[in-house]
Design a protein around this motif. Structure first.
Motif, PDB file in Angstrom:
ATOM      1  N   VAL A 242       0.727   9.206  -0.463  1.00 51.46           N
ATOM      2  CA  VAL A 242       1.804   9.793  -1.070  1.00 51.46           C
ATOM      3  C   VAL A 242       2.206  11.109  -0.562  1.00 51.46           C
ATOM      4  O   VAL A 242       1.195  11.869   0.437  1.00 51.46           O
ATOM      5  CB  VAL A 242       1.282  10.008  -2.637  1.00 51.46           C
ATOM      6  CG1 VAL A 242       1.605   9.043  -3.482  1.00 51.46           C
ATOM      7  CG2 VAL A 242       0.249  10.989  -2.699  1.00 51.46           C
ATOM      8  N   THR A 243       3.217  11.866  -0.649  1.00 53.14           N
ATOM      9  CA  THR A 243       3.483  13.027  -0.100  1.00 53.14           C
ATOM     10  C   THR A 243       3.190  14.233  -0.548  1.00 53.14           C
ATOM     11  O   THR A 243       3.056  15.221   0.047  1.00 53.14           O
ATOM     12  CB  THR A 243       5.249  12.939  -0.007  1.00 53.14           C
ATOM     13  OG1 THR A 243       5.609  13.073  -1.544  1.00 53.14           O
ATOM     14  CG2 THR A 243       5.961  11.883   0.570  1.00 53.14           C
ATOM     15  N   ASP A 244       2.720  14.236  -1.660  1.00 51.20           N
ATOM     16  CA  ASP A 244       2.198  15.383  -2.323  1.00 51.20           C
ATOM     17  C   ASP A 244       0.995  15.007  -3.466  1.00 51.20           C
ATOM     18  O   ASP A 244       0.865  14.034  -4.089  1.00 51.20           O
ATOM     19  CB  ASP A 244       3.342  16.162  -3.387  1.00 51.20           C
ATOM     20  CG  ASP A 244       4.383  16.674  -2.533  1.00 51.20           C
ATOM     21  OD1 ASP A 244       4.362  18.041  -1.909  1.00 51.20           O
ATOM     22  OD2 ASP A 244       5.381  15.812  -2.005  1.00 51.20           O
ATOM     23  N   LEU A 245       0.067  16.135  -3.551  1.00 49.36           N
ATOM     24  CA  LEU A 245      -1.159  16.069  -4.250  1.00 49.36           C
ATOM     25  C   LEU A 245      -1.604  17.321  -4.948  1.00 49.36           C
ATOM     26  O   LEU A 245      -0.809  18.253  -4.509  1.00 49.36           O
ATOM     27  CB  LEU A 245      -2.262  15.470  -3.526  1.00 49.36           C
ATOM     28  CG  LEU A 245      -2.336  13.992  -2.907  1.00 49.36           C
ATOM     29  CD1 LEU A 245      -3.406  13.752  -1.956  1.00 49.36           C
ATOM     30  CD2 LEU A 245      -2.627  13.035  -4.122  1.00 49.36           C
ATOM     31  N   PRO A 246      -2.148  17.151  -6.027  1.00 48.97           N
ATOM     32  CA  PRO A 246      -2.585  18.408  -6.907  1.00 48.97           C
ATOM     33  C   PRO A 246      -3.244  19.482  -5.844  1.00 48.97           C
ATOM     34  O   PRO A 246      -3.718  19.170  -5.144  1.00 48.97           O
ATOM     35  CB  PRO A 246      -3.396  18.035  -7.943  1.00 48.97           C
ATOM     36  CG  PRO A 246      -3.306  16.596  -8.043  1.00 48.97           C
ATOM     37  CD  PRO A 246      -2.576  16.023  -6.609  1.00 48.97           C
ATOM     38  N   VAL A 247      -2.462  20.545  -6.043  1.00 49.45           N
ATOM     39  CA  VAL A 247      -3.165  22.092  -5.458  1.00 49.45           C
ATOM     40  C   VAL A 247      -4.109  22.344  -6.072  1.00 49.45           C
ATOM     41  O   VAL A 247      -3.985  22.564  -7.429  1.00 49.45           O
ATOM     42  CB  VAL A 247      -2.217  22.932  -5.245  1.00 49.45           C
ATOM     43  CG1 VAL A 247      -2.779  24.298  -4.531  1.00 49.45           C
ATOM     44  CG2 VAL A 247      -1.027  22.427  -4.179  1.00 49.45           C
ATOM     45  N   ILE A 248      -5.376  22.475  -5.647  1.00 50.86           N
ATOM     46  CA  ILE A 248      -6.545  22.916  -6.550  1.00 50.86           C
ATOM     47  C   ILE A 248      -7.126  24.302  -5.847  1.00 50.86           C
ATOM     48  O   ILE A 248      -7.555  24.396  -4.797  1.00 50.86           O
ATOM     49  CB  ILE A 248      -7.768  21.963  -6.593  1.00 50.86           C
ATOM     50  CG1 ILE A 248      -7.154  20.664  -7.135  1.00 50.86           C
ATOM     51  CG2 ILE A 248      -9.046  22.467  -7.234  1.00 50.86           C
ATOM     52  CD1 ILE A 248      -8.214  19.565  -7.075  1.00 50.86           C
ATOM     53  N   THR A 249      -7.117  25.365  -6.952  1.00 47.74           N
ATOM     54  CA  THR A 249      -7.503  26.707  -6.444  1.00 47.74           C
ATOM     55  C   THR A 249      -8.522  26.931  -7.396  1.00 47.74           C
ATOM     56  O   THR A 249      -8.232  27.136  -8.447  1.00 47.74           O
ATOM     57  CB  THR A 249      -6.276  27.421  -6.553  1.00 47.74           C
ATOM     58  OG1 THR A 249      -5.240  27.290  -5.819  1.00 47.74           O
ATOM     59  CG2 THR A 249      -6.566  29.033  -6.163  1.00 47.74           C
ATOM     60  N   ALA A 250      -9.738  27.586  -6.943  1.00 46.99           N
ATOM     61  CA  ALA A 250     -10.816  27.952  -7.731  1.00 46.99           C
ATOM     62  C   ALA A 250     -11.221  26.962  -9.097  1.00 46.99           C
ATOM     63  O   ALA A 250     -11.490  27.466 -10.070  1.00 46.99           O
ATOM     64  CB  ALA A 250     -10.609  29.342  -8.486  1.00 46.99           C
TER      65      ALA A 250
END
Length: 398
Positions: A359-367
């Motif tokens: 896929v082109t985009d995945l969740p952005v996980i920050t801290a």
């Protein structure tokens, strides 16, 4: 203009459990869905049974389509191949709904209940359960990379916990008891095996104390006696939940009995299809945490009702994903929207590797927090490289 004109599926021979669905409409939009387990059977159901009924229908009528596909003539309120097929269709239709409105899917559902979602790492490896086979993994297995977390928790769970904390994760899920189930069909666990299964939890608490939450997954492998013995033994480690402890997770009476006899919270169940089994479990006070998988339970149309039921019973909700990237994105949208959602499951091994190839985009996980997708609909698409890869099985019905 929202008339359904085409259903297109994609299967990868090296990951036969997974299948992806694209639904095209006359206005030129393409909605993306996914489900897991029995890709060949789902493909046959989608093209042979569902497509003839879906083609020519208005993609905006998600509720009416869901009712037909789940009850009474196709799904029969079960969690089999028909419901998995219907789930993929429903996810794709909601993706289309978000695209038509020009908003992320969680906003199309009615808006967010929170700005971001805590995640926990399911400590699986790079190809966990996607090749159509399951195998027991122990400390003697060779690690295939830095995120082969299933080998890691069987080898040194304390070091794994430290690694996760260093990356911002504040919760993790492990399943060290699985290897002891086959010998008795899950109906007996000896004291020596129980002690070995507890070792990873002891290592985690000794290494990092209470700085990380720990969930225990039992994968519906155990009978009532052995599940109770495990749950009671886990009480001293303050686990966040024990997930799918019984071999029959729709058995409300047995689950309620187990829950009364242990202090650990009971979580269930990704394996259930449709609203009714969740209603029965909650009505009999059998669950502490409601887990649903949108690619198995009927998609967003059914999932939002399960979420509302969890809210009515004042129970936390935790969307499942240990299967595929579209299910992960769908779960994140549900976790952003549902009032009682507390976690979104992720697998850092797959986030870092093959999910990115599909896929082109995945969740952005920050801290340790998943950020809301910004693009319309699900916010992700199948990559062109994935669609062009050799050996990919593509089938269309128009």
């Amino acid at each position: 203009m929202s008339t359904i004109t085409c259903l297109r599926t994609y299967r990868m021979p090296d990951r036969p459990s997974l299948i992806w669905l694209e639904i095209e409409t006359r206005d030129g939009l393409v909605g993306l869905g996914e489900t897991f387990r029995g890709g060949v059977s789902v493909e046959a159901c989608l093209h042979g049974e569902l497509a003839p009924w879906l083609l020519g229908r208005d993609a905006r009528h998600m509720e009416g389509i869901s009712r037909h596909l789940l009850t009474p003539y196709v799904g029969y309120n079960s969690s089999g191949v028909e419901v998995r097929s219907a789930s993929a269709v429903d996810i794709a239709l909601w993706d289309l709904a978000g695209q038509r409105q020009g908003v992320p899917l969680y906003q199309a559902l009615g808006g967010g209940a929170r700005d971001s979602v805590p995640v926990y790492n399911t400590c699986a490896g790079y190809a966990f359960n996607t090749n159509g086979k399951r195998r027991d993994i122990g400390a003697a297995d060779e690690s295939e990379g830095p995120y082969d977390d299933q080998v890691a928790f069987m080898r040194d769970a304390g070091a794994l916990a430290e690694s996760l904390l260093a990356e911002g994760y504040k919760a993790m899920k492990i399943w060290p008891f699985d290897i002891y189930a086959p010998a008795s069909g899950g109906h007996l666990i000896s004291l020596p095996d129980l002690e070995k299964g507890l070792q990873p939890f002891r290592q985690i608490r000794e290494a990092v104390g209470n700085r990380i939450e720990v969930m225990c997954e039992l994968h519906s492998l155990f009978g009532g006696h052995s599940a109770l013995r495990i749950c009671q033994a886990l009480e001293e480690y303050n686990v966040f939940w024990v997930e799918d402890p019984l071999c029959k997770m729709d058995d409300a009476a047995s689950l309620a009995d187990l829950r009364r006899r242990t202090r650990v919270p009971i979580c269930g169940s990704e394996t259930l299809g449709g609203l009714r089994p969740f209603r029965d479990l909650l009505a009999q006070d059998a669950l502490d945490v409601v887990m649903l998988d949108l690619a198995w339970c009927g998609g967003f149309t059914e999932g939002r009702k399960i979420a509302a039921l969890a809210q009515a019973y004042n129970k936390p909700l935790a969307p499942h994903d240990c299967t595929g990237p579209v299910t992960l994105m769908a779960g994140l949208h549900m976790a952003l929207h549902a009032p009682t959602a507390i976690y979104q499951e992720v697998v850092r091994a797959t986030l870092a590797t093959w999910y990115r190839d599909i896929v082109t985009d995945l969740p952005v996980i920050t801290a340790g927090m998943a950020q809301p997708p910004a693009l319309a609909g699900l916010g992700t698409r199948l990559t062109e490289a994935f669609k062009q890869q050799p050996g990919l099985i593509v089938r269309e019905t128009r």
